[in-house]
Design a protein around this motif. Structure first.
Motif, PDB file in Angstrom:
ATOM      1  N   ALA A  22      30.805 -76.287  28.036  1.00 15.18           N
ATOM      2  CA  ALA A  22      30.926 -77.750  28.019  1.00 15.18           C
ATOM      3  C   ALA A  22      29.922 -78.381  28.979  1.00 15.18           C
ATOM      4  N   GLN A  23      29.893 -77.860  30.227  1.00 11.95           N
ATOM      5  CA  GLN A  23      29.024 -78.490  31.245  1.00 11.95           C
ATOM      6  C   GLN A  23      27.540 -78.381  30.908  1.00 11.95           C
ATOM      7  N   ARG A  24      27.130 -77.317  30.239  1.00 12.34           N
ATOM      8  CA  ARG A  24      25.692 -77.140  29.996  1.00 12.34           C
ATOM      9  C   ARG A  24      25.141 -78.190  29.024  1.00 12.34           C
ATOM     10  N   GLU A  25      26.035 -78.925  28.377  1.00 12.72           N
ATOM     11  CA  GLU A  25      25.590 -80.028  27.517  1.00 12.72           C
ATOM     12  C   GLU A  25      24.983 -81.170  28.342  1.00 12.72           C
ATOM     13  N   ASP A  26      25.324 -81.216  29.624  1.00 12.34           N
ATOM     14  CA  ASP A  26      24.895 -82.312  30.499  1.00 12.34           C
ATOM     15  C   ASP A  26      23.580 -81.916  31.189  1.00 12.34           C
ATOM     16  N   PRO A  27      22.471 -82.568  30.866  1.00 18.72           N
ATOM     17  CA  PRO A  27      21.186 -82.202  31.492  1.00 18.72           C
ATOM     18  C   PRO A  27      21.231 -82.304  33.015  1.00 18.72           C
ATOM     19  N   ALA A  28      22.048 -83.229  33.549  1.00 21.35           N
ATOM     20  CA  ALA A  28      22.135 -83.370  35.008  1.00 21.35           C
ATOM     21  C   ALA A  28      22.778 -82.133  35.633  1.00 21.35           C
ATOM     22  N   PHE A  29      23.706 -81.530  34.936  1.00 23.48           N
ATOM     23  CA  PHE A  29      24.346 -80.297  35.426  1.00 23.48           C
ATOM     24  C   PHE A  29      23.306 -79.175  35.530  1.00 23.48           C
ATOM     25  N   ILE A  30      22.505 -79.022  34.491  1.00 22.19           N
ATOM     26  CA  ILE A  30      21.467 -77.981  34.497  1.00 22.19           C
ATOM     27  C   ILE A  30      20.416 -78.288  35.565  1.00 22.19           C
ATOM     28  N   ALA A  31      20.023 -79.569  35.675  1.00 19.55           N
ATOM     29  CA  ALA A  31      19.008 -79.954  36.671  1.00 19.55           C
ATOM     30  C   ALA A  31      19.499 -79.665  38.082  1.00 19.55           C
ATOM     31  N   ALA A  32      20.786 -79.935  38.332  1.00 18.59           N
ATOM     32  CA  ALA A  32      21.336 -79.671  39.668  1.00 18.59           C
ATOM     33  C   ALA A  32      21.314 -78.176  39.967  1.00 18.59           C
ATOM     34  N   THR A  91      12.711 -71.441  30.275  1.00 16.07           N
ATOM     35  CA  THR A  91      13.752 -71.110  31.247  1.00 16.07           C
ATOM     36  C   THR A  91      15.088 -71.493  30.626  1.00 16.07           C
ATOM     37  N   VAL A  92      15.999 -70.546  30.558  1.00 14.92           N
ATOM     38  CA  VAL A  92      17.304 -70.815  29.934  1.00 14.92           C
ATOM     39  C   VAL A  92      18.415 -70.495  30.928  1.00 14.92           C
ATOM     40  N   PHE A  93      19.516 -71.201  30.756  1.00  7.92           N
ATOM     41  CA  PHE A  93      20.696 -70.999  31.599  1.00  7.92           C
ATOM     42  C   PHE A  93      21.582 -69.941  30.944  1.00  7.92           C
ATOM     43  N   LEU A  94      21.905 -68.900  31.711  1.00  7.01           N
ATOM     44  CA  LEU A  94      22.765 -67.849  31.156  1.00  7.01           C
ATOM     45  C   LEU A  94      24.234 -68.096  31.478  1.00  7.01           C
ATOM     46  N   GLY A  95      24.503 -68.582  32.701  1.00  9.93           N
ATOM     47  CA  GLY A  95      25.889 -68.808  33.096  1.00  9.93           C
ATOM     48  C   GLY A  95      26.009 -68.726  34.604  1.00  9.93           C
ATOM     49  N   CYS A  96      27.250 -68.713  35.078  1.00  6.23           N
ATOM     50  CA  CYS A  96      27.499 -68.687  36.514  1.00  6.23           C
ATOM     51  C   CYS A  96      28.379 -67.498  36.889  1.00  6.23           C
ATOM     52  N   LYS A 118       8.437 -79.504  12.314  1.00  5.46           N
ATOM     53  CA  LYS A 118       7.883 -80.078  13.550  1.00  5.46           C
ATOM     54  C   LYS A 118       8.343 -79.229  14.746  1.00  5.46           C
ATOM     55  N   PRO A 119       7.624 -79.328  15.884  1.00  4.77           N
ATOM     56  CA  PRO A 119       8.069 -78.548  17.057  1.00  4.77           C
ATOM     57  C   PRO A 119       9.478 -78.963  17.491  1.00  4.77           C
ATOM     58  N   SER A 120      10.291 -77.978  17.854  1.00  6.47           N
ATOM     59  CA  SER A 120      11.632 -78.261  18.380  1.00  6.47           C
ATOM     60  C   SER A 120      11.618 -77.953  19.873  1.00  6.47           C
ATOM     61  N   LYS A 121      12.673 -78.358  20.568  1.00  3.93           N
ATOM     62  CA  LYS A 121      12.706 -78.032  21.998  1.00  3.93           C
ATOM     63  C   LYS A 121      14.100 -77.567  22.398  1.00  3.93           C
ATOM     64  N   ALA A 122      14.124 -76.766  23.471  1.00  3.84           N
ATOM     65  CA  ALA A 122      15.395 -76.217  23.951  1.00  3.84           C
ATOM     66  C   ALA A 122      16.277 -77.338  24.471  1.00  3.84           C
ATOM     67  N   ALA A 123      17.595 -77.196  24.263  1.00  2.27           N
ATOM     68  CA  ALA A 123      18.565 -78.170  24.753  1.00  2.27           C
ATOM     69  C   ALA A 123      19.795 -77.423  25.229  1.00  2.27           C
ATOM     70  N   ALA A 124      20.651 -78.167  25.963  1.00  4.97           N
ATOM     71  CA  ALA A 124      21.912 -77.601  26.453  1.00  4.97           C
ATOM     72  C   ALA A 124      21.677 -76.286  27.205  1.00  4.97           C
ATOM     73  N   GLY A 125      20.707 -76.320  28.104  1.00  2.14           N
ATOM     74  CA  GLY A 125      20.416 -75.143  28.916  1.00  2.14           C
ATOM     75  C   GLY A 125      19.793 -74.000  28.133  1.00  2.14           C
ATOM     76  N   GLY A 126      19.316 -74.309  26.935  1.00  3.47           N
ATOM     77  CA  GLY A 126      18.711 -73.261  26.113  1.00  3.47           C
ATOM     78  C   GLY A 126      19.694 -72.591  25.175  1.00  3.47           C
ATOM     79  N   SER A 127      20.894 -73.160  25.062  1.00  4.28           N
ATOM     80  CA  SER A 127      21.878 -72.569  24.160  1.00  4.28           C
ATOM     81  C   SER A 127      21.648 -73.004  22.711  1.00  4.28           C
TER      82      SER A 127
END
Ligand code: ZN
Length: 308
Positions: A20-30, A74-79, A147-156
């Protein structure tokens, strides 16, 4: 009680993926700004390891990861608790990256797992990283509008800004099955196997199939044996590049073997005693089973040690 699956390779992974949290770009940025965050580093699909004598460590600070050069992804795997773990893919000639560091080794994941170079749980995280980064690398364009796509939600997932389509990482289901008639099990070998190795038969699930149908079709195609009841036993992420091996047991309804030589070079029935000797690498003809890393070993071991 641990899952039976956890007895095999690439399976231990306790990262909290924070879906749920990885949907928030601010969470990933922090997390990307947090000093406690760490990253795995892969060059193409080869993990970087830090060496200190016989100790290998796959975990880098984010500054260390950035020192390899601009990351391709760069992708987020988890905590793990409060500590975030990312995975960074660096371009091309990583073996030449960070030349000032002579404590780095680039070792393919199969070798890392087979030799137990890092903690089993980190092998699970490396497996997740390898499959996810491989998917990003090979899905850079929208499959809907090109068209080019881009990673979102921490790369999920990836998103297309042009048409709005979301694209999700693929997992490819493979059925791998131990077929028995009660007293014997059916094992086969592919031409590329090490000498003397026999393993469970396996095959990709096709569109529109149940897992049971995949098992029955693959065994009929490869060995000509008719299958009745099928049970699920255990599963294993197999990061080459992104399969899920789904281990099953299956009951044979016929015994005559007709081999499809395009798929396998031999298939035979083995007694429990023979499989025990093969697992122990004491078979008089030098026949062996796959190593513990592979789910086939788990399937064969579980049957071989049953009272029969
Ligand atoms: Zn699109």
């Amino acid at each position: 009680m641990p899952d039976p699956s956890h007895a095999t390779g690439f399976t231990l992974n306790t990262l909290d993926r924070k879906s749920a949290q990885r949907e928030d770009p601010a969470f990933i940025a922090a997390l990307l700004a947090a000093p406690s965050s760490r990253s795995l580093v892969l060059s193409a699909d080869i993990p970087a390891l830090k060496r200190a004598g016989d100790i290998h460590d796959a975990i880098f600070t984010l500054d260390e990861a950035r020192a390899f050069g601009d990351p391709a992804e760069t992708v987020f795997l988890g905590c793990h608790g409060e500590r975030a773990l990312f995975a960074t893919r660096i371009e091309g000639a990583a073996h030449e990256a960070a030349p000032e560091r002579d404590d780095l080794a680039f070792v393919d994941l199969r070798t890392i797992a087979a030799q137990g170079l890092v903690d089993p749980e980190m092998i699970g995280a490396l497996s997740q990283a390898k499959s996810l980064l491989h998917w990003h690398q090979h899905n850079r364009f929208c499959a809907n509008c090109a068209k080019p796509s881009k990673a979102a939600a921490g790369g999920s997932r990836r998103e297309c800004e042009h048409c709005g389509r979301h694209h999700f990482p693929r997992v490819e289901p493979v059925a791998i099955m131990l077929v028995t008639d009660g007293e014997h099990c059916l094992l086969g070998r592919q031409a590329g196997f090490p000498p003397g190795m026999y393993s469970c038969l396996a095959g990709f699930a096709e569109v529109g199939e149940t897992l049971e149908d995949t098992v029955r079709r693959e065994i009929m195609e490869e060995a000509g044996v008719k299958i009745g009841h099928v049970d699920y036993f255990a599963s294993q992420p197999w990061p080459f590049p992104a399969s899920l091996m789904i281990g099953c047991t299956a009951r044979a309804l016929s015994s005559e073997i007709t081999i499809d030589t395009r798929e396998i070079e031999d298939a035979r029935w083995f007694s429990r005693e023979e499989t025990r000797l093969m697992l122990a690498r004491e078979h008089p003809a030098g026949l062996i089973c796959p190593p513990k890393l592979a789910i086939a070993n788990l399937l064969i071991s579980a049957w071989a040690t049953e009272k029969g």
